[in-house]
Enzyme design. Structure first.
Site, PDB file in Angstrom:
ATOM      1  N   ARG A  33       0.799  -1.221   0.000  1.00  0.00           N
ATOM      2  CA  ARG A  33       0.000   0.000   0.000  1.00  0.00           C
ATOM      3  C   ARG A  33       0.834   1.274   0.000  1.00  0.00           C
ATOM      4  O   ARG A  33       0.686   2.113  -0.880  1.00  0.00           O
ATOM      5  CB  ARG A  33      -0.947   0.020   1.197  1.00  0.00           C
ATOM      6  CG  ARG A  33      -1.950   1.160   1.156  1.00  0.00           C
ATOM      7  CD  ARG A  33      -2.878   1.133   2.359  1.00  0.00           C
ATOM      8  NE  ARG A  33      -3.579  -0.131   2.485  1.00  0.00           N
ATOM      9  CZ  ARG A  33      -4.398  -0.428   3.496  1.00  0.00           C
ATOM     10  NH1 ARG A  33      -4.587   0.461   4.454  1.00  0.00           N
ATOM     11  NH2 ARG A  33      -4.997  -1.596   3.563  1.00  0.00           N
ATOM     12  N   HIS A  79      -7.917  -3.910  -8.359  1.00  0.00           N
ATOM     13  CA  HIS A  79      -7.722  -3.215  -7.083  1.00  0.00           C
ATOM     14  C   HIS A  79      -9.040  -3.144  -6.310  1.00  0.00           C
ATOM     15  O   HIS A  79      -9.760  -2.141  -6.386  1.00  0.00           O
ATOM     16  CB  HIS A  79      -7.191  -1.803  -7.363  1.00  0.00           C
ATOM     17  CG  HIS A  79      -6.616  -1.109  -6.157  1.00  0.00           C
ATOM     18  ND1 HIS A  79      -5.460  -1.511  -5.542  1.00  0.00           N
ATOM     19  CD2 HIS A  79      -7.039  -0.022  -5.464  1.00  0.00           C
ATOM     20  CE1 HIS A  79      -5.183  -0.719  -4.538  1.00  0.00           C
ATOM     21  NE2 HIS A  79      -6.125   0.199  -4.459  1.00  0.00           N
ATOM     22  N   TYR A 123     -17.449  13.360 -14.248  1.00  0.00           N
ATOM     23  CA  TYR A 123     -17.328  14.567 -15.062  1.00  0.00           C
ATOM     24  C   TYR A 123     -16.000  14.640 -15.814  1.00  0.00           C
ATOM     25  O   TYR A 123     -15.911  15.323 -16.826  1.00  0.00           O
ATOM     26  CB  TYR A 123     -17.459  15.819 -14.183  1.00  0.00           C
ATOM     27  CG  TYR A 123     -18.801  15.952 -13.506  1.00  0.00           C
ATOM     28  CD1 TYR A 123     -19.975  16.024 -14.256  1.00  0.00           C
ATOM     29  CD2 TYR A 123     -18.899  15.993 -12.121  1.00  0.00           C
ATOM     30  CE1 TYR A 123     -21.205  16.149 -13.642  1.00  0.00           C
ATOM     31  CE2 TYR A 123     -20.124  16.112 -11.489  1.00  0.00           C
ATOM     32  CZ  TYR A 123     -21.274  16.188 -12.255  1.00  0.00           C
ATOM     33  OH  TYR A 123     -22.494  16.311 -11.649  1.00  0.00           O
TER      34      TYR A 123
END
Length: 809
Positions: A33, A79, A123
């Site tokens: 991570r 993921h 968007y």
């Protein structure tokens, strides 16, 4: 053990279970991570985003797609974590102010340097950047190892080929469990030069590598101050790099100036920076800012700080560097995963590990290309045989019952392998007719040449490194650019005094703590008793307390009433006109609440002299000057004081001087400096004069040959008396009268040892200053009241007096 329907209960040791669980969690955070791999410089989420784009075809040669589409693909296949975390990681890979060389090409609102968040993923649109393709170049040629994804439905790479040193080029930051990494970005061309240097000579010196890399190259530009932090980071993997904003001082009409900021330190939020400046200006920590504007636009960053007319712009700029993130420190921790283990690496090690990775990539790619070339050559050899015997081949295929029979008969008739026979029968008839022996022979010759080249590469590691150098140079030439971050000198890297003119200066300090520096020629000599000129426009409740003469090259030691000493250079004090208020001393010195400056010593060097101090209660202390040489911003202790005592004067002495102490009540004592034994900075000293009643010491000065003692009362009356009238005594006595106090003044405010030919400046509470010659004051005995030295208006009082000399030290 007792069995239950839903399983079993087993006893566990809580401490051991917690240890095991936490260690497993820690290792997961560290390896999966928070920390980048030293080979490709990527954390798992970034690696999966790039690989997901590659697999889904979101490449630079195709139109952008909705970010939600990319995030959905990455989450669904690679993921299995939060969509917002994945999107945030992708957004950062697109931001040109966060990444030195962005790996994602975005369209839409991806946030800005003011800290505004990117628009929602529905968007915005994105795709891989052109440079990101170099991270995945040759990935389909078995150059890296793969591992099953989270649900075993596909394979994902454990590392990317990374055909350029992404870890150093783009840097990385992350917080794991018990460790953190913070690797700064660098210039692609600089890093390429360093890698090439190590390829050419693996034993190249560290100094040569540092000269190639030069230092971090931040996407926001700015200026790195000094090389000490850079060198520490490259040598040890840890270091602190001071980064300053790029600024310019512009002149405005009316004699005003403005500071224009065009680049800020890396990872500094511009909006918060401007807010901080505004708060400091409001609280008068930065006194003199009249306007603050953000004029940034699509052409670049521009923050404007307008200043009051009497403010020195360079001093204000230094204050901005001191109090805001216009100067920031980047703490370097070059921690990365090496073989799955976190290690702190220096620059040489990082480049070496990257080269090892690239050698492995080239070798694996070459083996893949060799295998493919040999397979094709084998097929071409079979096709050549088939073309040479095309009529018989067609007859055998037509007369065979199925493919198996055709392959068997072709192999038996022409000695073809199973693969060669399969290629012959799969060839369309029209294409088979189009082939001819010449073309096949040319292809076969080319394939054999490539096979020989591949084998030579695999046999010679120098050829492998040459390929790495050539391909890396190609990438740097295509995507590299000039440095954005300048590496400048700090105060330790250069002698800044060489840039400052050595000029005489008058420095004043007010009761409220405003200090300013003025050129000596701002005042003209006058006769005693004159009205003087206004030296500063003071507030009603403020007045000038101290004046001294020095030069711009002197260092100033500020002794405070609490017994501390702080250090400042004379040219750091803002220069101002006679009527300017000056700069608050708290902006220049790290004073504590309630602490005030008692006296100032100006000197050029810390030589073998002494600093001798006297307190309000008559204590005297002598300490070697060298003991005060320190750059500590919070100051050092100069003398240990009683709770109700404070420092009133400090003098530079030679060790054999005679001193004279004068009190507010008109007493003076003259004694030899040798009576005071030198002690350390943390001592209290010895008794210098015995005081009576509420009397207090106002000053101390050094006795000189052919000199006299000049004193002045709060009403402006003074007198000059030869020092021979003050007999030498032992320290600790009561002393003798030096002036007759009465209607012309109930207390002395200052006393100076002066000589004929010298000049003196006197200052009043209201800020009026007069400069006059010592010869204008006639000499009188100790018991007289003296003459008018300064005419005062109303309730104005004299608060200070200073001697004018060519050099104080």
């Amino acid at each position: 053990m007792e069995n239950y329907t839903h399983g079993s209960i087993r006893p566990v040791h809580l401490v051991e279970e917690m240890k095991t669980s936490f260690l497993e969690y820690s290792m997961s955070v560290i390896t999966s991570r928070a920390l980048p791999d030293v080979r490709d410089g990527l954390k798992p989420v970034h690696r999966r985003i790039l690989f997901g784009m590659h697999k889904a075809g979101f490449t630079p040669d195709k139109p952008t797609v909705k970010s939600a589409n990319i995030v959905g693909y990455v989450l669904g296949h690679l993921h299995p974590h939060g969509d917002s975390a994945c999107y945030d990681a992708m957004v950062r890979m697109e931001q040109p102010f966060a990444m030195r060389y962005p790996l994602v090409d975005g369209q839409g609102n991806f946030g800005n340097i003011d800290g505004y968040q990117a628009a929602a993923m529905r968007y915005t649109e994105a795709r891989m950047s052109r440079l990101a393709r170099e991270m995945l170049r040759d990935i389909d040629k078995e150059t890296v190892d793969y591992t099953p994804n989270y649900d075993n439905t596909m394979q994902e790479p454990t590392v990317l080929p990374a055909r350029f040193p992404n870890l150093l080029v783009n840097g990385s930051s992350g917080i794991a469990v018990g460790m953190a990494t913070n690797i700064p970005p660098h210039n692609l061309r600089n890093i390429t030069d360093a890698v090439l240097a190590m390829i050419e000579d693996p034993e190249v010196s560290d100094e040569s590598l540092y000269q190639k890399v030069k230092g971090p190259d931040f996407p926001t530009g700015a200026i790195i101050m000094g090389t000490e932090g850079i060198r520490s980071a490259y040598q040890t993997g840890r270091g602190s790099i001071t980064v300053r904003a790029r600024t310019a001082i512009e002149k405005m009409s009316g004699g005003k100036h403005r500071i224009v900021v065009t680049e800020i330190p890396y990872q500094v939020n511009k909006a918060r920076l401007i807010t901080k400046i505004a708060e400091l200006a409001r609280d008068k920590v930065l006194d003199g800012i009249t306007d603050l504007r953000d004029e940034s636009d699509r052409n670049g960053l521009r923050v404007v700080v307008e200043l009051r007319r009497d403010v020195n712009p360079r001093v204000m700029l230094n204050l901005l560097f001191k109090h805001t993130q216009l100067q920031d420190n980047f703490g370097v921790i070059m921690l990365a995963l090496v073989g799955g283990e976190p290690k702190i690496l220096n620059l040489r090690q990082m480049i070496a590990y990257y080269l090892d990775h690239q050698e492995n990539i080239i070798i694996r790619r070459t083996k893949y290309d060799l295998r493919k070339a040999e397979e094709r050559a084998h097929i071409v050899e079979g096709l050549k045989i088939a073309v040479d015997n095309i009529d018989e081949v067609i007859r055998i295929i037509r007369s065979s019952y199925d493919d198996a029979e055709s392959k068997a008969r072709l192999g038996e008739a022409f000695g073809l392998s199973d693969r060669q026979a399969q290629a012959v029968i799969e060839m369309q008839l029209r294409r088979l007719q189009g082939l001819n022996v010449t073309k096949l022979e040319e292809e076969l010759a080319e394939l054999r040449e490539r096979i020989a080249y591949y084998k030579s590469v695999l046999a010679d590691i120098n050829l492998v490194r040459q390929i790495i150098a050539e391909e890396l140079t190609e990438i740097a030439d295509k995507y590299g650019d000039d440095r954005r971050t300048e590496i400048s000198f700090d105060d330790q890297d250069m002698n800044i005094l060489d840039l400052i003119a050595d000029e005489d200066m008058v420095i004043t300090l007010s009761h409220d703590g405003y200090v300013k520096r003025m050129p000596m020629d701002a005042y003209k000599s006058q006769k005693r008793g004159g009205r003087g000129v206004s030296s500063a426009k003071m507030k009603e409740e403020d007045w000038i307390e101290e004046i001294f003469i020095t030069t711009t090259h002197h260092q100033l030691l500020f002794f405070t009433n609490t017994g501390r000493v702080l250090r400042l250079r004379a040219f750091d004090i803002p220069e101002s006109g006679r009527t300017g208020k000056g700069m608050a001393i708290i902006n220049l010195l790290n004073l504590q609440p309630g602490e005030t400056v008692a006296t100032v010593i100006a000197l050029r060097d810390f030589d073998d002299r002494f600093l001798t101090a006297v307190t309000k209660k008559g204590m005297v202390k002598k300490t070697a000057l060298a003991d005060y040489e320190t750059n500590r911003k919070d100051g050092i202790l100069a003398i240990r004081l009683d709770e109700d005592d404070e420092v009133v004067a400090v003098k530079l002495t030679a060790g054999e001087d005679e001193l004279i102490i004068v009190t507010e009540g008109g007493y003076a004592i003259r004694f030899n400096e040798e009576d005071v034994r030198p002690t350390g900075r943390y001592t209290a000293g010895v008794k210098g004069i015995r005081l009576t009643g509420s009397d207090r010491v106002i000053t101390m000065d050094i006795v000189q040959d052919d000199a006299s003692l000049l004193v002045i009362t709060e009403k402006g009356f003074g007198k000059r008396t030869e020092l021979t009238e003050y007999s030498l005594q032992k320290r600790g006595g009561k002393g003798v009268f030096t002036v007759k106090l009465g209607k012309r003044g109930k207390r002395l405010v200052q006393a100076l040892v002066v000589r004929d030919g010298e000049e003196v400046m006197s200052i009043s509470r209201e800020g009026t200053l007069i400069r006059f010659a010592v010869n204008d004051i006639s000499q009188t005995g100790r018991a007289t009241q003296g003459v008018t030295m300064m005419n005062l208006e109303g309730d104005d009082e004299v608060v200070g007096m200073a001697r004018i000399i060519e050099e104080e030290a």
